[in-house]
Design an enzyme around this catalytic site. Structure first.
Site, short mmCIF file in Angstrom:
data_model
loop_
_atom_site.label_atom_id
_atom_site.label_comp_id
_atom_site.label_asym_id
_atom_site.label_seq_id
_atom_site.Cartn_x
_atom_site.Cartn_y
_atom_site.Cartn_z
N HIS A 44 62.71 59.32 24.79
CA HIS A 44 62.13 59.12 23.45
C HIS A 44 61.70 57.66 23.28
CE1 HIS A 44 61.58 58.91 19.15
NE2 HIS A 44 61.50 60.23 19.16
N GLU A 61 54.54 62.45 22.38
CA GLU A 61 54.80 61.76 21.11
C GLU A 61 54.14 60.38 21.16
OE1 GLU A 61 58.45 63.49 18.93
OE2 GLU A 61 59.05 61.73 20.04
#
Ligand code: 13P
Length: 251
Positions: free
Chosen positions: A96, A164
């Site tokens: 992430h 993302e």
């Protein structure tokens, strides 16, 4: 029917046991009547057991927001993939962008391998900090994929890629990736996966999108973005906004 995957990365938006229990129980009731959506909840580690208990006997899976590159040994403060697996966790979120600042490509590769070894499914995040008119962001995504997945086994471990873009995270729906740009990136990621795995394996890997997804933009991202689901941050930490997303995706 191809299932849509909706994963809620609660980050540190949910920090109370009672809130975690309520949200997970509400989702359990909601999702029991929906057949085309699989869901994953990713609470902060201290709330994993609460959420696991609340979603028992449902289709909701539990994920961890990060995982240690070490399975065991003298590593104080880390979250072992083996321990997460034994606590009922199914998914490990790796790479992430909110963690990449402190985790190098090598560490991310080791985290993926630790998750694989422990028998966790891997949700690997990739994403550029900014878009480059010359297209340099595409080579960055390709590097992130090939580095993290260098030793990924061809069989036996579930893999999901979450695209993302850092510039779209934590903003408003209007600032999310545009469906056409997302479709272009999904095609690119699919092609990169075909280089890393064989074509049949690569076509089966779901590609998700994350970055300012909410009930107002999720339908067009799903129908025009070439993705099979979403990794949702802020909007997943509240029943109303999470259900708006689910309602927009349900068959
Ligand atoms: P937001 O949905 O809050 O933009 O976060 C996206 C994300 O980082 C999910 O992992």
């Amino acid at each position: 029917m191809k299932k849509i995957l909706i994963a809620g990365n609660w980050k540190l938006y949910v920090t109370e046991v009672e809130d975690a229990k309520n949200l997970a129980s509400q989702l359990k009731r909601k999702i029991s009547k929906i057949t085309n959506i699989d869901t994953v909840l990713m609470p902060t580690a201290p709330l994993i057991s609460t959420v696991s208990a609340a979603v028992k006997k449902s289709s909701i899976a539990v994920g961890a927001q990060t995982v240690s590159p070490f399975l065991d040994g003298a590593h104080t403060g880390y979250e072992s993939a083996a321990a997460l697996k034994s606590a009922g966790v199914k998914w490990a979120l790796v790479g992430h962008s909110e963690r990449r600042a402190q985790e190098s490509e090598d560490v991310i590769q080791a985290q993926v391998q630790a998750a694989v070894k422990a028998g966790l499914s891997v949700m690997l995040c990739v994403g550029e900090a900014e878009r480059d008119p010359q297209g340099a962001h595409f080579s960055l995504i390709e590097r992130q994929l090939s580095s993290a997945l260098a030793h990924f086994p061809a069989k036996g471990t579930k893999l999901v890629i979450a695209y993302e873009p850092v510039w779209a995270i934590g903003k408003s729906a209007a600032e999310a990736c545009k469906p056409a740009d997302l479709e272009e990136m999904s095609i690119f990621i699919r092609r990169a996966l075909t280089e890393l795995f064989d074509r049949t394996a690569a076509t089966k890997i779901p590609i998700l999108y994350g970055g300012s997804v909410d009930g107002s933009n999720v339908h067009e991202l799903l129908t025009q973005g070439g993705v099979s689901g979403f990794l949702v941050g802020r909007a997943s930490a509240n029943a109303k906004s999470l259900f708006e997303i689910i309602d927009a995706c349900k068959a």
